[in-house]
Design a protein around this motif. Sequence first.
Motif, PDB file in Angstrom:
ATOM      1  N   TRP A   1      28.424 -53.091 -27.301  1.00 12.15           N
ATOM      2  CA  TRP A   1      28.073 -52.198 -28.406  1.00 12.15           C
ATOM      3  C   TRP A   1      29.071 -51.054 -28.498  1.00 12.15           C
ATOM      4  CZ3 TRP A   1      26.579 -47.064 -27.292  1.00 12.15           C
ATOM      5  CH2 TRP A   1      26.246 -46.300 -28.419  1.00 12.15           C
ATOM      6  N   TYR A   2      29.395 -50.462 -27.339  1.00  9.94           N
ATOM      7  CA  TYR A   2      30.280 -49.300 -27.329  1.00  9.94           C
ATOM      8  C   TYR A   2      31.692 -49.667 -27.777  1.00  9.94           C
ATOM      9  CZ  TYR A   2      32.340 -44.881 -25.822  1.00  9.94           C
ATOM     10  OH  TYR A   2      32.977 -43.670 -25.799  1.00  9.94           O
ATOM     11  N   SER A   3      32.166 -50.794 -27.264  1.00 13.41           N
ATOM     12  CA  SER A   3      33.553 -51.137 -27.588  1.00 13.41           C
ATOM     13  C   SER A   3      33.689 -51.615 -29.026  1.00 13.41           C
ATOM     14  CB  SER A   3      34.082 -52.193 -26.617  1.00 13.41           C
ATOM     15  OG  SER A   3      33.362 -53.388 -26.795  1.00 13.41           O
ATOM     16  N   GLY A   4      32.556 -51.786 -29.712  1.00 15.22           N
ATOM     17  CA  GLY A   4      32.605 -52.126 -31.139  1.00 15.22           C
ATOM     18  C   GLY A   4      32.908 -50.907 -32.003  1.00 15.22           C
ATOM     19  N   ILE A   5      32.841 -49.725 -31.403  1.00 15.29           N
ATOM     20  CA  ILE A   5      33.100 -48.487 -32.148  1.00 15.29           C
ATOM     21  C   ILE A   5      34.540 -48.046 -31.862  1.00 15.29           C
ATOM     22  CG2 ILE A   5      32.378 -46.068 -32.438  1.00 15.29           C
ATOM     23  CD1 ILE A   5      29.711 -47.009 -31.049  1.00 15.29           C
ATOM     24  N   GLY A   6      35.206 -47.549 -32.868  1.00 16.44           N
ATOM     25  CA  GLY A   6      36.551 -47.022 -32.645  1.00 16.44           C
ATOM     26  C   GLY A   6      37.643 -48.001 -33.014  1.00 16.44           C
ATOM     27  N   THR A   7      38.825 -47.801 -32.438  1.00 18.50           N
ATOM     28  CA  THR A   7      39.971 -48.639 -32.764  1.00 18.50           C
ATOM     29  C   THR A   7      40.247 -49.594 -31.607  1.00 18.50           C
ATOM     30  OG1 THR A   7      41.586 -47.158 -31.775  1.00 18.50           O
ATOM     31  CG2 THR A   7      40.981 -46.721 -34.055  1.00 18.50           C
ATOM     32  N   GLU A   8      41.316 -50.366 -31.740  1.00 16.41           N
ATOM     33  CA  GLU A   8      41.610 -51.373 -30.736  1.00 16.41           C
ATOM     34  C   GLU A   8      41.833 -50.759 -29.352  1.00 16.41           C
ATOM     35  OE1 GLU A   8      45.074 -53.727 -31.566  1.00 16.41           O
ATOM     36  OE2 GLU A   8      44.873 -54.670 -29.591  1.00 16.41           O
ATOM     37  N   LYS A   9      42.594 -49.668 -29.319  1.00 16.11           N
ATOM     38  CA  LYS A   9      42.920 -49.083 -28.022  1.00 16.11           C
ATOM     39  C   LYS A   9      42.120 -47.838 -27.689  1.00 16.11           C
ATOM     40  CE  LYS A   9      47.578 -50.803 -27.318  1.00 16.11           C
ATOM     41  NZ  LYS A   9      48.975 -50.524 -27.641  1.00 16.11           N
TER      42      LYS A   9
END
Lengths: 152, 614
Positions: free
Chosen positions: B338-346
């Motif tokens: 869920w968390y890594s779905g937010i933001g940009t690639e890096k």
Amino acid sequence: MYKQLAEIFKQYEGEKGAVITVLQKVQEKLGYLSKEAISGVAKFFRMSESEIFGIASFYAQFRFTPRGKHAVKVCLGTACYVRGGEEIMKTAEKNLGIDRGGTTEDYKFSLERVACFGCCALAPVMLVDKNVHTKMNLSKVREVIKRYQGEK
Amino acid sequence: MSDKKYVVRVCLGTGCVSGGSLNVYEALKRDVESSGLKDITIDFTGCHGFCQRGPIVDIDPGSIFYSEVKEADVTDIVQLHLQEGKFIDRLFYRDPSTGEAIPSSQDIPFYSNQQRIILRNCGHINPENIDDYLAVGGYKALRKVLLKMSPEQVIAEVKNSGLRGRGGAGFVTGLKWEFCRRETGNEKYIICNADEGDPGAFMDRSILEADPHSVLEGMIIGAYSIGANQGYIYCRAEYPLALERLRIALRQMDEHGFLGDNILGSGFNFYIKIKEGAGAFVCGEETALIASIEGRRGMPRSRPPFPAQSGLWGKPTNINNVKTLASIPIIISRGSDWYSGIGTEKSKGTIVFALTGKVANAGLVEVPMGIKLEDLIHGIGGGILGGKKFKAVQTGGPSGGCLPASMLDSPVDYESLTAAGSIMGSGGMIVMDEDTCVVDMTRYFLSFTQAESCGKCVPCRVGTRQMLNILQRITKGKGKSGDIEQLERLAKTVKFGSLCGLGQTAPNPVLTTIRYFRNEYEDHINNKRCPALMCKELISFYILPEKCRGCTICFKNCPVGAISGSKKLIHIIDHEKCIKCGTCLEVCPKRFSAVVKVSGEKIKVPEKPIPVKK
């Protein structure tokens, strides 16, 4: 002096790395770090006075002269600076007749600069003791200082 | 709480308290009690973020948002809202462009355009009551970690989330934990870095004041993962309220069995001590911070060995920023995917900014990584104060860079900001308008970093001083050709020759302002002109003879007696005496607007006061 501070020393007997905490407690008690207080702290930690003074003078929090009755603090954090904090400071200096960092001869006022109180949205900000004065302008500075100067 | 008819929450964050919210809170409690109303809770919270509109009072149901509330408004809140169920229109937030009233905080663009993860509880719970934190799912992540997960599993989860250190450098948190985990020995330390020294930044302070438990929960989870039994919170002594709330939180954790021996029956022991920082900006750097906890001067040392191998008292040590730790519990509860779905690639997740300076909606905001600067400053921030023109935005505090209007459509993430010559930093974001002189701002930032340089590395100690001298000369109208090039050379040397982040980043403001605002430097040096009318030595004040009505207000207020004139005579400023304080400009009645500030030009005025034209 050592006796006067013994109460504080007792609490930190044998604790690792307590120099700064003890200096903070001593300053809290005395209002500033006098020469005698530094000697006392040095004796307690079995360190030289110069080592203790070296640590204390590294940190902005420690003072080596007595302060005035009222602490006037002008914020020169970035947000306050952008909204004219430097002018506020200069006006305070002029009206108190001392430079930043100084204390008036009658020990009534000390003037300090601080970097950020964390109420940047209300900049520029000036503190007198614990009272926060927000959205300051030059005439408000004069008014506030006059109020304190007038009191007995 | 839900069985109550109304829940009234008063913001007691530093900003609102400065605006008088403590009086509002006391008056509400008093008035509700004396009115005999039942089923009403009056409570307080930490910072809501919308400090510009404080003091803030929030009433449920409906998240009714009252702004700029004064003690005198309390009677109406109690009588109309709490007794008769009527809303108070005049206290609503109003859309600055349409003037439309917006009753609920959820509909205010300042909030609706944010994504609050780290600040999830800020402004919603009472920070001094652990039950409030438990009611919103607090310490569930800790329970899950201690009872169901191995340290390796926790580290894998945090690594998978992509979370990077929110203190500034942006190192991958899970990796940092793993390095420390790998070290042998059973004496390890975890430190929470709450030495927020950037002037103009108050993210960490607000979080500690509004939601201390989520930081502490994250800290225990980190300790369990790396195998530490002792933690330290290194917090500035200038933050008395944050320190007090931390102490209350620690006491309550102890009572609930979240600290001490055998936490939640897991067999894991953990203790936390608070260390008060004594005011040294450089102590935000890891090795300097460790030296300071050990009771020494806070001076950085060369790495390796990294703190993960040899930190506090030579033992493996892990240091995380407040916001990093506050992100941990929710990553564990909601999952790393869920968390890594937010933001940009890096750059994953969200980032908290203290948005200040010449922006309409100053305050604390949280946005997903990758948001455009434009959306942040104009969308959430509401644009520039007083309808002025945007000039630059400074990210990363005094060691960050100044970005011009042409960069407004670039995304906010670690990589993009670095490419632009700035840094993400800890989250300070200062907006400047056309009235801000970038040369003077750079001088200001350098005066800060120069004073805070610990003095260990010569390039930093001497280089920042030399750069400051040159900048001072330029702002005083004494710049000479070659100054810009000299600044650039010094900046590169300081960056290259310094051990720690302070020296490596201190030249950033110099380099970025030369890169993006070179013409302003040239104007100061060659034409002795400050385009923003800010540098004192380069400006003058004039009273326009055709506008002056001889009202004597400026004459009476001038602190140095530099103005001559009397009733019905045109006033004149004596430039020899004038100290350029700007009082005359401030006091001249708006309907006359006779005083002007100029740079690099002269205005013709009579030699002595003459009667005003009828």
